[in-house]
Design an enzyme around this catalytic site. Structure first.
Site, mmCIF file in Angstrom:
data_model
loop_
_atom_site.group_PDB
_atom_site.id
_atom_site.type_symbol
_atom_site.label_atom_id
_atom_site.label_comp_id
_atom_site.label_asym_id
_atom_site.label_seq_id
_atom_site.Cartn_x
_atom_site.Cartn_y
_atom_site.Cartn_z
ATOM 1 N N HIS A 55 -10.106 -2.403 1.136
ATOM 2 C CA HIS A 55 -8.829 -2.210 0.446
ATOM 3 C C HIS A 55 -8.930 -1.132 -0.625
ATOM 4 C CE1 HIS A 55 -6.125 -3.251 -2.994
ATOM 5 N NE2 HIS A 55 -5.248 -3.139 -2.030
ATOM 6 N N GLU A 58 -8.736 2.202 0.872
ATOM 7 C CA GLU A 58 -7.343 2.499 1.245
ATOM 8 C C GLU A 58 -6.641 3.213 0.090
ATOM 9 O OE1 GLU A 58 -3.357 0.397 0.644
ATOM 10 O OE2 GLU A 58 -4.659 -0.957 1.768
ATOM 11 N N HIS A 59 -6.858 2.772 -1.138
ATOM 12 C CA HIS A 59 -6.293 3.448 -2.303
ATOM 13 C C HIS A 59 -6.826 4.879 -2.420
ATOM 14 C CE1 HIS A 59 -4.385 0.202 -4.951
ATOM 15 N NE2 HIS A 59 -4.716 -0.431 -3.829
ATOM 16 N N GLU A 135 -4.390 -4.976 -9.885
ATOM 17 C CA GLU A 135 -3.647 -5.545 -8.759
ATOM 18 C C GLU A 135 -4.144 -6.950 -8.457
ATOM 19 O OE1 GLU A 135 -2.854 -4.681 -3.989
ATOM 20 O OE2 GLU A 135 -3.710 -3.103 -5.258
#
Length: 444
Positions: A55, A58-59, A135
């Site tokens: 994840h 992905e950023h 997040e």
């Protein structure tokens, strides 16, 4: 030269020489197209100590290449009137752009560039990892239901990587380094580990030519096939597991999860299809059993539902969840849910219920065709889990063929205490100054 595997009136499949699979589906109702690139890698491919890297990368995929500086990718898509983003799951990582069909070559040029030319810098990483950690705080640590789900999965699964959260454990994020991202990127982001899905007002031959131009020159690299990957096998559960989680919340909450199978053979399996029907019998609309009995008739719960996903690379879970009404206890609520399950095990479901759920499944399939995004998502989910997009039609027919007795059989076989994990949210006083009230831009 690429080889066409399937050609019907709307969908075409190709393989490029470097191993990239291209699927093109035509939908000419509006001059719009969506490009999705699905990498067959997600959080289940991570190792302990480096959770969350799929994840987090992905950023970082939005932080630029040699040719396209940080922020330029998104700027160009926005300037063309398009939208773009990405998402990470347990089984996959995907990126998409939806825009006017005339801009598809530009989108393909941008996406293919970052498949192998991403520039990962310490400066960008040090800033973005803070966004990822925030997040996690906002979407998990400060969200009672999300926190309960995370802790339930870590309890339900003993060894399988599904026990780890997609976003990662906070300590792993704090210890993460840019070199972890580089290693993940170099290993998994390759043509042979990706499926390119294009849906919209396009001509397959033109899309293939664009794919050859922009993706075809990327050098192939060796990536373990899904069948060759060996995540830890989950040992059999031998009794009920229970956990209580204290977190700030207004109301208590009950979450029950049973280990069940997922689809492995679309043509010959039948249990996952029966479980899909069982989910629909229990949840789905006002006449579903949990809502009808627990919410409307006995007023035992303010809400109640069920969940199951048959398409996954790993083991499945059948979820039941509910929030008790004022004056009702978690223990009473659990017993009420168990009573509904026992009714199905003892007496089965009616033909009327079966017909209703099948009609819902068919309607959902039809509604999906109204959206090019939903069509692309269905293709990508199937392909990323080791199936073919051609299995969609098979799955639909198999669900339509489920019989009432099969639903009773799977309920009796799988909804048992030996494979059950029960998680209870014990609500604590809400803090008005909680970080959950802060806002931050978590978009890439």
């Amino acid at each position: 030269m690429p080889c066409s595997l399937l050609a019907n009136t709307t969908t075409h499949e190709y393989f490029l020489d470097n191993g990239l699979k291209l699927i093109v589906k035509q939908d000419h109702r509006s001059p719009v197209v969506i490009q999705q690139i699905w990498y067959k890698v997600g959080s289940m491919d991570e190792v302990n100590g480096k959770t969350g890297v799929a994840h987090a990368l992905e950023h970082m995929m939005f932080k630029g290449t040699v040719k396209v500086p940080a922020g330029e990718f998104s700027r160009r898509i926005a300037a063309a009137g398009g939208v773009e983003n990405a998402f990470t799951g347990t089984d996959y990582t995907a990126y998409f752009q939806q825009l006017h069909k005339q801009h598809l070559p530009m989108a393909m040029e941008l996406e293919s560039d970052r498949m192998r030319n991403l520039v990962l810098t310490e400066e960008e990483f040090s800033k973005e990892i803070q966004v990822v950690m925030e997040e996690r705080r906002l979407r998990t640590d400060d969200q009672a239901h999300s926190l309960l789900f995370e802790k339930m999965m870590a309890t339900a699964f003993q060894t399988h990587p599904y026990r780890r959260p997609i976003i990662g454990w906070m300590n792993d994020l704090e210890q993460m380094r840019v070199s972890d991202h580089q290693e993940w990127y170099d290993k998994w982001y390759a043509p042979s580990n990706a499926v390119l899905v294009i849906v919209g007002d396009v001509k397959p031959a033109e899309v293939l030519a664009f794919a050859q131009k922009y993706y075809g020159n990327i050098k192939p690299s060796s990536v373990p096939d899904l069948a060759e990957r060996n995540p830890q096998t989950e040992p059999p559960q031998v009794g009920i597991k229970r956990l209580w989680v204290k977190a700030p919340a207004e109301l208590p909450y009950l979450l029950m999860g049973y280990k069940v199978p997922t689809l492995k053979d679309s043509q010959n399996d039948w249990e996952p299809y029966a479980l899909e029907i069982l989910e629909g019998v229990l949840d789905g609309n006002a006449s579903a059993r949990l809502n009808k009995t627990l919410v409307r008739e006995t007023h035992m719960a303010v809400s109640a539902g069920a969940g199951y996903n048959a398409i996954a690379r790993g083991p499945g879970m059948f979820y039941l969840d509910a929030t008790p009404s004022q004056g009702k206890t978690i223990e009473e609520l659990e017993q009420s849910i168990r009573l509904e399950i026992d009714k199905i095990i003892q007496s089965g479901i009616t033909e009327q219920e079966l017909s209703r759920v099948k009609a819902q499944v068919i309607a959902s399939h039809v509604y999906q065709l109204d959206s090019i995004s939903a069509q692309a998502m269905q293709i990508g989910r199937l392909e990323s889990a080791g199936f073919s997009q051609q299995d969609e039609a098979v799955i639909l027919e198999k669900i339509k063929a489920v019989e009432t007795e099969q639903v009773r059989e799977v309920a009796k076989k799988y909804l048992t205490d030996d494979v059950l994990t029960v998680a209870v949210l014990d609500p604590q006083p809400l803090d008005k100054n909680s970080p959950a009230n802060k806002s931050i831009n978590l978009r890439h």
